[in-house]
Design a protein around this motif. Structure first.
Motif, PDB file in Angstrom:
ATOM      1  N   THR A 131       0.769  -1.258   0.088  1.00 42.28           N
ATOM      2  CA  THR A 131       0.132   0.180   0.021  1.00 42.28           C
ATOM      3  C   THR A 131       0.863   1.336  -0.028  1.00 42.28           C
ATOM      4  N   GLU A 132       0.166   2.382  -0.095  1.00 42.14           N
ATOM      5  CA  GLU A 132       0.858   3.745  -0.195  1.00 42.14           C
ATOM      6  C   GLU A 132       1.101   4.149   1.593  1.00 42.14           C
ATOM      7  N   LEU A 133       1.823   5.025   1.341  1.00 43.20           N
ATOM      8  CA  LEU A 133       1.984   5.781   2.765  1.00 43.20           C
ATOM      9  C   LEU A 133       1.356   7.104   3.109  1.00 43.20           C
TER      10      LEU A 133
ATOM     11  N   ARG B 223       6.163   7.509  -6.392  1.00 45.75           N
ATOM     12  CA  ARG B 223       6.374   8.781  -7.096  1.00 45.75           C
ATOM     13  C   ARG B 223       5.524   9.846  -6.141  1.00 45.75           C
ATOM     14  N   TYR B 224       5.862  11.258  -5.849  1.00 45.51           N
ATOM     15  CA  TYR B 224       4.771  11.857  -4.953  1.00 45.51           C
ATOM     16  C   TYR B 224       3.838  12.226  -5.769  1.00 45.51           C
ATOM     17  N   GLN B 225       2.488  12.447  -5.215  1.00 47.93           N
ATOM     18  CA  GLN B 225       1.363  12.953  -5.789  1.00 47.93           C
ATOM     19  C   GLN B 225       0.705  14.083  -4.990  1.00 47.93           C
ATOM     20  N   LYS B 226       0.470  14.865  -5.455  1.00 46.58           N
ATOM     21  CA  LYS B 226      -0.200  16.118  -4.953  1.00 46.58           C
ATOM     22  C   LYS B 226      -1.679  15.849  -4.614  1.00 46.58           C
ATOM     23  N   GLN B 227      -2.135  16.699  -3.815  1.00 44.85           N
ATOM     24  CA  GLN B 227      -3.653  16.357  -3.255  1.00 44.85           C
ATOM     25  C   GLN B 227      -4.117  15.006  -2.908  1.00 44.85           C
TER      26      GLN B 227
ATOM     27  N   SER C 110      10.654  18.313  -8.904  1.00 42.12           N
ATOM     28  CA  SER C 110       9.969  18.169 -10.109  1.00 42.12           C
ATOM     29  C   SER C 110       8.580  17.345  -9.713  1.00 42.12           C
ATOM     30  N   LYS C 111       8.017  17.333 -10.895  1.00 42.12           N
ATOM     31  CA  LYS C 111       6.862  16.618 -10.784  1.00 42.12           C
ATOM     32  C   LYS C 111       6.922  15.284 -10.798  1.00 42.12           C
TER      33      LYS C 111
ATOM     34  N   ASN D 135      -8.272   7.357  -2.297  1.00 41.28           N
ATOM     35  CA  ASN D 135      -7.792   8.597  -2.801  1.00 41.28           C
ATOM     36  C   ASN D 135      -8.755   9.758  -2.154  1.00 41.28           C
ATOM     37  N   THR D 136      -8.315  10.923  -2.198  1.00 41.08           N
ATOM     38  CA  THR D 136      -9.123  12.117  -1.845  1.00 41.08           C
ATOM     39  C   THR D 136     -10.179  12.681  -2.876  1.00 41.08           C
TER      40      THR D 136
END
Length: 206
Positions: free
Chosen positions: A5-7, A32-36, A61-62, A154-155
């Motif tokens: 899973t994700e953190l 990879r980092y994800q915004k929001q 970076s994105k 997810n949000t």
């Protein structure tokens, strides 16, 4: 089979319903980092509203790796979060017992968001009296070896759209109407040792 899973930052209750009963929790270290997303935000219940606590980050970076994302201490987010948590739960039955464990982590001023979230997740599992062990998996992943749940929580969608949990009502600090799926802090501070039972009652049977 270990769950992959994700953190997240002080994850929502459904996250713990999802991993409830799992002996091993594998975190994707190549993420990879994800915004929001829940990677840097958590929802708590204040007297007049649900508030989102968000950690500001420094990004280059994105496509930056989550493990490389640094926390922006140039903004006074930590004071805001600690005051918010105290305002929301300072009078909750188990606040005085549990909050010091969290305070120790915040006091470290950890550089990387990933490291902060790992330490907070470890504390939350301890307070839940969970035997689940955390492992960060950084090599090339063979998803056949895991129960892969990445991307499910997810949000942008309500938890009711996912087949993870049903809202089990417990006494909250504020409001007439129950607010489901807040940060695990809401459950821990309100229910203490009974939190694990609430998670088990919330979890949908596969």
């Amino acid at each position: 089979m270990p769950i992959l899973t994700e953190l997240f930052y002080l994850p929502p209750i459904e996250y713990f319903a999802l991993i409830s009963g799992q002996g091993e929790l594998c975190i994707d270290g190549t993420d990879r980092y994800q915004k929001q997303s829940y990677r840097n935000r958590a929802r708590i219940l204040l007297a007049n509203k649900v508030d989102t606590l968000s950690i500001p980050v420094l990004r280059s970076s994105k496509k930056q790796f989550y493990k490389d994302v640094k926390i922006d201490y140039g903004q006074k987010w930590k004071n805001v979060h600690l005051r918010g948590i105290q305002s929301a739960y300072g009078k909750a039955p188990f606040y005085e017992y549990f909050f010091p464990y969290l305070e120790v982590v915040y006091a470290k001023n950890l550089t990387f968001l990933f490291d902060l979230n790992i330490e907070l997740l470890t504390v939350c599992l301890k307070l839940l009296q969970s035997d689940t062990k955390i492992q960060v998996v950084s090599e090339t992943l063979d998803t056949n070896e895991y129960h892969d749940t990445r991307g499910i929580i997810n949000t942008k969608e309500d938890f009711t759209s996912r087949n993870i949990m049903t809202a089990y009502l417990y006494d909250q600090m504020f409001g007439v109407n129950f607010v489901p799926n807040l940060s695990i802090l809401d459950l821990l501070f309100c229910k203490g040792p009974e939190s694990k039972d609430v998670l088990n009652l919330s979890k949908k049977n596969d």
